[in-house]
Design a protein around this motif. Structure first.
Motif, PDB file in Angstrom:
ATOM      1  N   TYR A   1       0.810  -1.218   0.000  1.00 46.36           N
ATOM      2  CA  TYR A   1       0.000   0.000   0.000  1.00 46.36           C
ATOM      3  C   TYR A   1       0.848   1.275   0.000  1.00 46.36           C
ATOM      4  O   TYR A   1       0.449   2.314   0.515  1.00 46.36           O
ATOM      5  N   PHE A   2       2.029   1.167  -0.622  1.00 45.34           N
ATOM      6  CA  PHE A   2       2.908   2.327  -0.822  1.00 45.34           C
ATOM      7  C   PHE A   2       2.613   3.017  -2.152  1.00 45.34           C
ATOM      8  O   PHE A   2       2.051   2.425  -3.062  1.00 45.34           O
ATOM      9  N   ASP A   3       3.074   4.249  -2.251  1.00 46.38           N
ATOM     10  CA  ASP A   3       3.482   4.817  -3.530  1.00 46.38           C
ATOM     11  C   ASP A   3       4.979   4.566  -3.587  1.00 46.38           C
ATOM     12  O   ASP A   3       5.763   5.213  -2.889  1.00 46.38           O
ATOM     13  N   SER A   4       5.389   3.602  -4.381  1.00 48.45           N
ATOM     14  CA  SER A   4       6.780   3.166  -4.366  1.00 48.45           C
ATOM     15  C   SER A   4       7.721   4.244  -4.890  1.00 48.45           C
ATOM     16  O   SER A   4       7.487   4.809  -5.970  1.00 48.45           O
ATOM     17  N   PRO A   5       8.794   4.542  -4.146  1.00 45.24           N
ATOM     18  CA  PRO A   5       9.794   5.479  -4.656  1.00 45.24           C
ATOM     19  C   PRO A   5      10.695   4.851  -5.717  1.00 45.24           C
ATOM     20  O   PRO A   5      11.463   5.561  -6.374  1.00 45.24           O
ATOM     21  N   ILE A   6      10.577   3.528  -5.900  1.00 44.28           N
ATOM     22  CA  ILE A   6      11.419   2.814  -6.861  1.00 44.28           C
ATOM     23  C   ILE A   6      10.672   2.527  -8.155  1.00 44.28           C
ATOM     24  O   ILE A   6      11.180   2.738  -9.254  1.00 44.28           O
ATOM     25  N   ASP A   7       9.451   2.028  -8.019  1.00 42.93           N
ATOM     26  CA  ASP A   7       8.636   1.655  -9.173  1.00 42.93           C
ATOM     27  C   ASP A   7       7.475   2.640  -9.301  1.00 42.93           C
ATOM     28  O   ASP A   7       6.524   2.605  -8.530  1.00 42.93           O
ATOM     29  N   LYS A   8       7.536   3.511 -10.277  1.00 42.06           N
ATOM     30  CA  LYS A   8       6.534   4.569 -10.441  1.00 42.06           C
ATOM     31  C   LYS A   8       5.181   4.045 -10.903  1.00 42.06           C
ATOM     32  O   LYS A   8       4.209   4.805 -10.982  1.00 42.06           O
ATOM     33  N   ASN A   9       5.107   2.738 -11.201  1.00 40.41           N
ATOM     34  CA  ASN A   9       3.835   2.134 -11.565  1.00 40.41           C
ATOM     35  C   ASN A   9       3.067   1.595 -10.359  1.00 40.41           C
ATOM     36  O   ASN A   9       1.946   1.120 -10.500  1.00 40.41           O
ATOM     37  N   ILE A  10       3.681   1.652  -9.182  1.00 41.15           N
ATOM     38  CA  ILE A  10       3.052   1.161  -7.961  1.00 41.15           C
ATOM     39  C   ILE A  10       2.654   2.360  -7.106  1.00 41.15           C
ATOM     40  O   ILE A  10       3.497   2.987  -6.458  1.00 41.15           O
ATOM     41  N   ASN A  11       1.365   2.693  -7.120  1.00 37.60           N
ATOM     42  CA  ASN A  11       0.871   3.870  -6.404  1.00 37.60           C
ATOM     43  C   ASN A  11      -0.412   3.535  -5.636  1.00 37.60           C
ATOM     44  O   ASN A  11      -1.447   4.182  -5.810  1.00 37.60           O
ATOM     45  N   TYR A  12      -0.321   2.537  -4.766  1.00 32.69           N
ATOM     46  CA  TYR A  12      -1.523   2.107  -4.052  1.00 32.69           C
ATOM     47  C   TYR A  12      -1.916   3.052  -2.921  1.00 32.69           C
ATOM     48  O   TYR A  12      -3.078   3.048  -2.501  1.00 32.69           O
ATOM     49  N   GLU A  13      -0.999   3.845  -2.437  1.00 32.64           N
ATOM     50  CA  GLU A  13      -1.383   4.880  -1.470  1.00 32.64           C
ATOM     51  C   GLU A  13      -2.306   5.887  -2.138  1.00 32.64           C
ATOM     52  O   GLU A  13      -3.376   6.219  -1.605  1.00 32.64           O
ATOM     53  N   THR A  14      -1.920   6.360  -3.307  1.00 29.24           N
ATOM     54  CA  THR A  14      -2.753   7.298  -4.051  1.00 29.24           C
ATOM     55  C   THR A  14      -4.078   6.661  -4.445  1.00 29.24           C
ATOM     56  O   THR A  14      -5.141   7.283  -4.341  1.00 29.24           O
ATOM     57  N   TYR A  15      -4.015   5.401  -4.866  1.00 24.16           N
ATOM     58  CA  TYR A  15      -5.235   4.727  -5.297  1.00 24.16           C
ATOM     59  C   TYR A  15      -6.252   4.625  -4.166  1.00 24.16           C
ATOM     60  O   TYR A  15      -7.420   5.009  -4.332  1.00 24.16           O
ATOM     61  N   ILE A  16      -5.826   4.094  -3.015  1.00 17.32           N
ATOM     62  CA  ILE A  16      -6.769   3.884  -1.908  1.00 17.32           C
ATOM     63  C   ILE A  16      -7.247   5.208  -1.331  1.00 17.32           C
ATOM     64  O   ILE A  16      -8.448   5.434  -1.147  1.00 17.32           O
ATOM     65  N   SER A  17      -6.313   6.106  -1.054  1.00 17.86           N
ATOM     66  CA  SER A  17      -6.651   7.308  -0.291  1.00 17.86           C
ATOM     67  C   SER A  17      -7.301   8.408  -1.128  1.00 17.86           C
ATOM     68  O   SER A  17      -7.916   9.326  -0.565  1.00 17.86           O
ATOM     69  N   LYS A  18      -7.207   8.312  -2.453  1.00 14.19           N
ATOM     70  CA  LYS A  18      -7.802   9.355  -3.291  1.00 14.19           C
ATOM     71  C   LYS A  18      -8.771   8.763  -4.314  1.00 14.19           C
ATOM     72  O   LYS A  18      -9.968   9.027  -4.272  1.00 14.19           O
ATOM     73  N   GLU A  19      -8.254   7.960  -5.212  1.00 12.81           N
ATOM     74  CA  GLU A  19      -9.061   7.510  -6.343  1.00 12.81           C
ATOM     75  C   GLU A  19     -10.229   6.619  -5.906  1.00 12.81           C
ATOM     76  O   GLU A  19     -11.369   6.807  -6.335  1.00 12.81           O
ATOM     77  N   LEU A  20      -9.951   5.656  -5.056  1.00 11.79           N
ATOM     78  CA  LEU A  20     -11.009   4.746  -4.616  1.00 11.79           C
ATOM     79  C   LEU A  20     -12.024   5.452  -3.730  1.00 11.79           C
ATOM     80  O   LEU A  20     -13.242   5.316  -3.926  1.00 11.79           O
ATOM     81  N   ILE A  21     -11.548   6.195  -2.750  1.00 15.69           N
ATOM     82  CA  ILE A  21     -12.464   6.889  -1.834  1.00 15.69           C
ATOM     83  C   ILE A  21     -13.377   7.844  -2.592  1.00 15.69           C
ATOM     84  O   ILE A  21     -14.588   7.905  -2.340  1.00 15.69           O
ATOM     85  N   ASN A  22     -12.820   8.585  -3.525  1.00 12.11           N
ATOM     86  CA  ASN A  22     -13.647   9.511  -4.311  1.00 12.11           C
ATOM     87  C   ASN A  22     -14.731   8.767  -5.075  1.00 12.11           C
ATOM     88  O   ASN A  22     -15.884   9.233  -5.153  1.00 12.11           O
ATOM     89  N   THR A  23     -14.382   7.610  -5.629  1.00 12.48           N
ATOM     90  CA  THR A  23     -15.362   6.825  -6.373  1.00 12.48           C
ATOM     91  C   THR A  23     -16.458   6.285  -5.457  1.00 12.48           C
ATOM     92  O   THR A  23     -17.654   6.363  -5.779  1.00 12.48           O
ATOM     93  N   ILE A  24     -16.066   5.736  -4.320  1.00 11.98           N
ATOM     94  CA  ILE A  24     -17.039   5.169  -3.379  1.00 11.98           C
ATOM     95  C   ILE A  24     -17.988   6.251  -2.875  1.00 11.98           C
ATOM     96  O   ILE A  24     -19.214   6.042  -2.802  1.00 11.98           O
ATOM     97  N   ASP A  25     -17.456   7.415  -2.546  1.00 10.41           N
ATOM     98  CA  ASP A  25     -18.304   8.487  -2.015  1.00 10.41           C
ATOM     99  C   ASP A  25     -19.264   9.038  -3.073  1.00 10.41           C
ATOM    100  O   ASP A  25     -20.342   9.535  -2.728  1.00 10.41           O
ATOM    101  N   LYS A  26     -18.888   8.966  -4.343  1.00 12.12           N
ATOM    102  CA  LYS A  26     -19.782   9.426  -5.408  1.00 12.12           C
ATOM    103  C   LYS A  26     -20.856   8.391  -5.739  1.00 12.12           C
ATOM    104  O   LYS A  26     -21.990   8.738  -6.041  1.00 12.12           O
ATOM    105  N   LYS A  27     -20.495   7.127  -5.680  1.00 15.25           N
ATOM    106  CA  LYS A  27     -21.390   6.050  -6.115  1.00 15.25           C
ATOM    107  C   LYS A  27     -22.390   5.623  -5.041  1.00 15.25           C
ATOM    108  O   LYS A  27     -23.512   5.217  -5.341  1.00 15.25           O
ATOM    109  N   TYR A  28     -21.987   5.724  -3.763  1.00 19.80           N
ATOM    110  CA  TYR A  28     -22.814   5.202  -2.669  1.00 19.80           C
ATOM    111  C   TYR A  28     -23.166   6.299  -1.669  1.00 19.80           C
ATOM    112  O   TYR A  28     -22.524   7.358  -1.628  1.00 19.80           O
TER     113      TYR A  28
END
Length: 266
Positions: A94-121
């Motif tokens: 659940y990092f935004d990896s400082p090594i692999d720029k394709n791994i951004n699960y911190e951003t995904y969970i804390s921003k992208e997913l939450i925004n989607t859930i709050d809009k849909k439900y």
């Protein structure tokens, strides 16, 4: 006829709805699957529901909780909450990896997913209506995300969480996320939960975590407990017999849900 009525009525009582939704992550340029469990009366209530984000462990998936602990659906009904189980990747931590720029699960969970859930439900779209927890890698992830984003989550938990990654610097694909410890010590020190306690303000988060005394993460959890005490950070810490397995976690989640329910009601 009476038997049919009893069976039908029982099924109706625990009639939570399970959705599988795909969310496009712009930060990782891919579509990610998530399970959303809605309480039985969701469609009939004109109210906002609190949300528990329930992660998963290393080498796991977003389907783990619904398949290994089916009673999680009943808990959504019992506590009148929405439960979201995201896919956190094979070994993302659940990092935004400082090594692999394709791994951004911190951003995904804390921003992208939450925004989607709050809009849909119909969610309680503020920190007082949002909590996060999980086990092992997900226990680390829950505290990691909550410590870093205290404006998003009001409560956080961990079950058998990997609170100090430095002792496992060759395990679970961690070098691919943080680099070799010998070469990227700063990244390891910065991104391990036990070193992030300084981010916490006294009343910023409601915290609960536990670990079995036969678990390989037990020592790190005890050290985190001690550090929180030293910094006067309120929290609940529980140690009980148990190992790093689903028998332990299926029991542990029941106590954490009581904790989160008290938080949401307060």
């Amino acid at each position: 006829m009476i038997l049919f009525f009893l069976v039908f009525n029982s099924a109706f009582i625990f009639a939570s709805t399970v959705d599988t939704i795909k969310v496009v992550s712009k930060s990782m340029n891919k579509s990610i699957s998530n399970i959303v469990i809605l309480p039985n009366n969701y469609s009939t209530q004109k109210k906002s529901f609190p949300v528990l984000y329930l992660l998963h462990g290393a080498s796991g998936s977003y389907t783990d909780w619904i398949s290994k602990v089916p009673s999680i659906k009943e808990y959504a009904d019992q506590y009148q909450i929405i439960i979201v189980c995201p896919d956190g990747g094979h070994n993302s931590w659940y990092f935004d990896s400082p090594i692999d720029k394709n791994i951004n699960y911190e951003t995904y969970i804390s921003k992208e997913l939450i925004n989607t859930i709050d809009k849909k439900y119909n969610t309680s779209a503020q920190k007082s209506g949002r909590a996060i927890t999980d086990l092992s890698m997900g226990g680390h992830g829950a505290f990691y995300l909550a410590f870093k984003h205290q404006d998003i989550w009001g409560a956080a938990g961990s079950m058998s969480g990997g609170m100090d990654l430095r002792a496992f610097s060759s395990n679970w694909g961690l070098p691919k996320l943080l680099g070799k410890y010998s070469e990227h010590k700063e990244s390891w020190e910065k991104n391990t939960v036990i070193n992030m306690v300084y981010l916490l303000e006294k009343d910023s988060l409601k915290l609960i975590f536990d670990c079995g005394i036969n678990d390989f993460f037990y020592d790190a959890n005890k050290r985190l407990h001690k550090k929180l005490i030293e910094r006067n950070i309120p929290h609940d810490f529980i140690e009980r017999p148990g190992a790093h397995n689903w028998e332990y976690w299926s029991n542990s989640i029941k106590y954490q849900l009581l904790f989160f329910n008290d938080y949401f009601k307060s």
